[in-house]
Design a protein around this motif. Structure first.
Motif, PDB file in Angstrom:
ATOM      1  N   GLU A 180       0.845  -1.186   0.000  1.00  0.00           N
ATOM      2  CA  GLU A 180       0.000   0.000   0.000  1.00  0.00           C
ATOM      3  C   GLU A 180       0.881   1.237   0.000  1.00  0.00           C
ATOM      4  N   SER A 181       0.483   2.231  -0.756  1.00  0.00           N
ATOM      5  CA  SER A 181       1.234   3.478  -0.847  1.00  0.00           C
ATOM      6  C   SER A 181       0.628   4.493   0.102  1.00  0.00           C
ATOM      7  N   ARG A 182       1.460   5.091   0.925  1.00  0.00           N
ATOM      8  CA  ARG A 182       1.016   6.118   1.862  1.00  0.00           C
ATOM      9  C   ARG A 182       1.625   7.437   1.426  1.00  0.00           C
ATOM     10  N   HIS A 183       0.777   8.352   1.062  1.00  0.00           N
ATOM     11  CA  HIS A 183       1.227   9.625   0.492  1.00  0.00           C
ATOM     12  C   HIS A 183       2.217  10.338   1.412  1.00  0.00           C
ATOM     13  N   GLY A 184       3.353  10.666   0.838  1.00  0.00           N
ATOM     14  CA  GLY A 184       4.360  11.394   1.587  1.00  0.00           C
ATOM     15  C   GLY A 184       5.166  10.550   2.545  1.00  0.00           C
ATOM     16  N   VAL A 185       4.866   9.256   2.618  1.00  0.00           N
ATOM     17  CA  VAL A 185       5.573   8.373   3.556  1.00  0.00           C
ATOM     18  C   VAL A 185       6.341   7.281   2.823  1.00  0.00           C
ATOM     19  N   GLY A 186       5.660   6.590   1.885  1.00  0.00           N
ATOM     20  CA  GLY A 186       6.320   5.525   1.134  1.00  0.00           C
ATOM     21  C   GLY A 186       5.386   4.371   0.860  1.00  0.00           C
ATOM     22  N   THR A 187       5.971   3.267   0.423  1.00  0.00           N
ATOM     23  CA  THR A 187       5.217   2.063   0.090  1.00  0.00           C
ATOM     24  C   THR A 187       5.525   0.985   1.113  1.00  0.00           C
ATOM     25  N   PHE A 188       4.462   0.362   1.648  1.00  0.00           N
ATOM     26  CA  PHE A 188       4.618  -0.617   2.717  1.00  0.00           C
ATOM     27  C   PHE A 188       3.928  -1.935   2.357  1.00  0.00           C
ATOM     28  N   VAL A 189       4.501  -3.033   2.824  1.00  0.00           N
ATOM     29  CA  VAL A 189       3.860  -4.338   2.676  1.00  0.00           C
ATOM     30  C   VAL A 189       2.603  -4.349   3.531  1.00  0.00           C
ATOM     31  N   THR A 190       1.503  -4.805   2.964  1.00  0.00           N
ATOM     32  CA  THR A 190       0.243  -4.808   3.703  1.00  0.00           C
ATOM     33  C   THR A 190       0.296  -5.792   4.866  1.00  0.00           C
ATOM     34  N   THR A 191      -0.462  -5.490   5.882  1.00  0.00           N
ATOM     35  CA  THR A 191      -0.545  -6.382   7.035  1.00  0.00           C
ATOM     36  C   THR A 191      -1.430  -7.574   6.698  1.00  0.00           C
ATOM     37  N   VAL A 192      -1.241  -8.645   7.445  1.00  0.00           N
ATOM     38  CA  VAL A 192      -2.010  -9.869   7.213  1.00  0.00           C
ATOM     39  C   VAL A 192      -3.200  -9.883   8.154  1.00  0.00           C
ATOM     40  N   ASP A 193      -4.353  -9.551   7.608  1.00  0.00           N
ATOM     41  CA  ASP A 193      -5.608  -9.601   8.360  1.00  0.00           C
ATOM     42  C   ASP A 193      -6.141 -11.016   8.239  1.00  0.00           C
ATOM     43  N   LEU A 194      -5.833 -11.853   9.234  1.00  0.00           N
ATOM     44  CA  LEU A 194      -6.133 -13.273   9.142  1.00  0.00           C
ATOM     45  C   LEU A 194      -7.610 -13.545   8.905  1.00  0.00           C
ATOM     46  N   GLU A 195      -8.470 -12.924   9.701  1.00  0.00           N
ATOM     47  CA  GLU A 195      -9.897 -13.196   9.562  1.00  0.00           C
ATOM     48  C   GLU A 195     -10.413 -12.726   8.209  1.00  0.00           C
ATOM     49  N   GLY A 196      -9.923 -11.558   7.750  1.00  0.00           N
ATOM     50  CA  GLY A 196     -10.358 -11.056   6.457  1.00  0.00           C
ATOM     51  C   GLY A 196      -9.883 -11.923   5.308  1.00  0.00           C
ATOM     52  N   LEU A 197      -8.656 -12.414   5.398  1.00  0.00           N
ATOM     53  CA  LEU A 197      -8.113 -13.227   4.313  1.00  0.00           C
ATOM     54  C   LEU A 197      -8.721 -14.632   4.290  1.00  0.00           C
ATOM     55  N   ILE A 198      -9.237 -15.079   5.416  1.00  0.00           N
ATOM     56  CA  ILE A 198      -9.941 -16.363   5.402  1.00  0.00           C
ATOM     57  C   ILE A 198     -11.175 -16.267   4.508  1.00  0.00           C
ATOM     58  N   GLU A 199     -11.804 -15.089   4.467  1.00  0.00           N
ATOM     59  CA  GLU A 199     -12.921 -14.895   3.541  1.00  0.00           C
ATOM     60  C   GLU A 199     -12.446 -15.055   2.096  1.00  0.00           C
ATOM     61  N   THR A 200     -11.225 -14.589   1.819  1.00  0.00           N
ATOM     62  CA  THR A 200     -10.663 -14.758   0.483  1.00  0.00           C
ATOM     63  C   THR A 200     -10.383 -16.225   0.211  1.00  0.00           C
ATOM     64  N   TYR A 201      -9.924 -16.950   1.224  1.00  0.00           N
ATOM     65  CA  TYR A 201      -9.737 -18.393   1.091  1.00  0.00           C
ATOM     66  C   TYR A 201     -11.043 -19.069   0.676  1.00  0.00           C
ATOM     67  N   LYS A 202     -12.123 -18.643   1.285  1.00  0.00           N
ATOM     68  CA  LYS A 202     -13.423 -19.248   0.971  1.00  0.00           C
ATOM     69  C   LYS A 202     -13.804 -19.000  -0.487  1.00  0.00           C
ATOM     70  N   LEU A 203     -13.484 -17.813  -0.996  1.00  0.00           N
ATOM     71  CA  LEU A 203     -13.739 -17.532  -2.403  1.00  0.00           C
ATOM     72  C   LEU A 203     -12.877 -18.420  -3.286  1.00  0.00           C
ATOM     73  N   ARG A 204     -11.611 -18.583  -2.907  1.00  0.00           N
ATOM     74  CA  ARG A 204     -10.727 -19.484  -3.658  1.00  0.00           C
ATOM     75  C   ARG A 204     -11.306 -20.889  -3.709  1.00  0.00           C
ATOM     76  N   MET A 205     -11.892 -21.311  -2.616  1.00  0.00           N
ATOM     77  CA  MET A 205     -12.471 -22.646  -2.537  1.00  0.00           C
ATOM     78  C   MET A 205     -13.597 -22.809  -3.556  1.00  0.00           C
ATOM     79  N   GLU A 206     -14.434 -21.803  -3.688  1.00  0.00           N
ATOM     80  CA  GLU A 206     -15.546 -21.885  -4.629  1.00  0.00           C
ATOM     81  C   GLU A 206     -15.071 -21.829  -6.085  1.00  0.00           C
ATOM     82  N   LEU A 207     -14.006 -21.082  -6.325  1.00  0.00           N
ATOM     83  CA  LEU A 207     -13.490 -20.966  -7.686  1.00  0.00           C
ATOM     84  C   LEU A 207     -12.718 -22.209  -8.119  1.00  0.00           C
ATOM     85  N   ALA A 208     -12.218 -22.973  -7.155  1.00  0.00           N
ATOM     86  CA  ALA A 208     -11.346 -24.101  -7.477  1.00  0.00           C
ATOM     87  C   ALA A 208     -12.008 -25.110  -8.404  1.00  0.00           C
TER      88      ALA A 208
END
Length: 227
Positions: free
Chosen positions: A69-97
């Motif tokens: 993510e780019s933060r104006h005037g600060v720089g570019t940072f690796v995004t944090t790992v939101d475990l609960e939020g990314l599990i929702e993405t896992y569920k989408l991956r499961m349906e697409l598989a």
């Protein structure tokens, strides 16, 4: 100047972009750059021997994919790992598989199958000497082999994007999981997928993939509930 000479600079620029992109993506996914790490443009430009312009194009793509993510005037940072939020993405991956084996799957050559057999051999060695980073790298290599059979381009693009977005979850949660058990489950997935591909049963590949993602979701869910 002929057309080959005209295209050569574009080809070189594209190869340079791909090299930088793949290197940074792998570093993020393997936690070489941990969540929250600032990616210094000057340092990276110097490392890859390029100006900031092509580097910024790479960072823009990584940002579009949710890895930085780019933060104006600060720089570019690796995004944090939101475990609960990314599990929702896992569920989408499961349906697409399941769609992997149904939407124009591409036949696999003997060379393709040989590469997967080589991954089985590497996983056999990993079972004897478990290592989280080697597992993570092997998982990425196996995913790339499966992705190559996806003939539907939009499906392939979103499948790849979601995979790399969630790949860090496992490494983040590995201290709370049984590494040997994880490797055994992964070994079964590779072996079962190889058997299905050898039979030309592409739909089975999709079902196998869905099943293993589903099991991952449940394991990650248990970790999330404890954290």
């Amino acid at each position: 100047m002929n057309i080959v000479d005209e295209l050569r600079p574009r080809t070189i620029a594209r190869e340079r972009f791909d090299t930088i992109y793949l290197t940074l993506r792998d570093r993020i996914c393997l936690l070489d750059y941990e969540p929250g790490t600032r990616l210094g443009e000057e340092e990276l430009a110097r490392e890859f021997g390029v100006s900031r312009t092509p580097l910024r194009r790479v960072l823009s793509r990584l940002e579009a994919e949710g890895l930085v993510e780019s933060r104006h005037g600060v720089g570019t940072f690796v995004t944090t790992v939101d475990l609960e939020g990314l599990i929702e993405t896992y569920k989408l991956r499961m349906e697409l598989a399941e769609l992997i084996g149904r939407l124009d799957p591409l036949p696999r050559s003997e060379e393709d199958l040989a590469r997967i057999r080589a991954l089985v051999a590497q996983c056999d060695a990993l079972r004897l000497y478990p290592d989280a980073r080697r597992y993570a790298r092997l998982n990425m290599l196996f995913f790339q082999q499966v992705a190559q059979m996806i003939g539907n381009q939009p499906l392939r693009e979103i499948t790849e994007r979601l995979y790399y977005l969630t790949h860090r979850i496992w490494l983040t949660s590995v201290p709370h999981l049984n590494l040997s058990d994880e490797i055994e489950v992964f070994h079964r997935e590779i072996v079962d997928t190889l058997a299905a591909l050898e039979l030309g049963d592409f739909e089975a590949v999709g079902y196998i993939r869905r099943s293993h993602i589903s099991m991952s979701v449940h394991r990650m869910g248990r970790f999330a509930s404890k954290s």
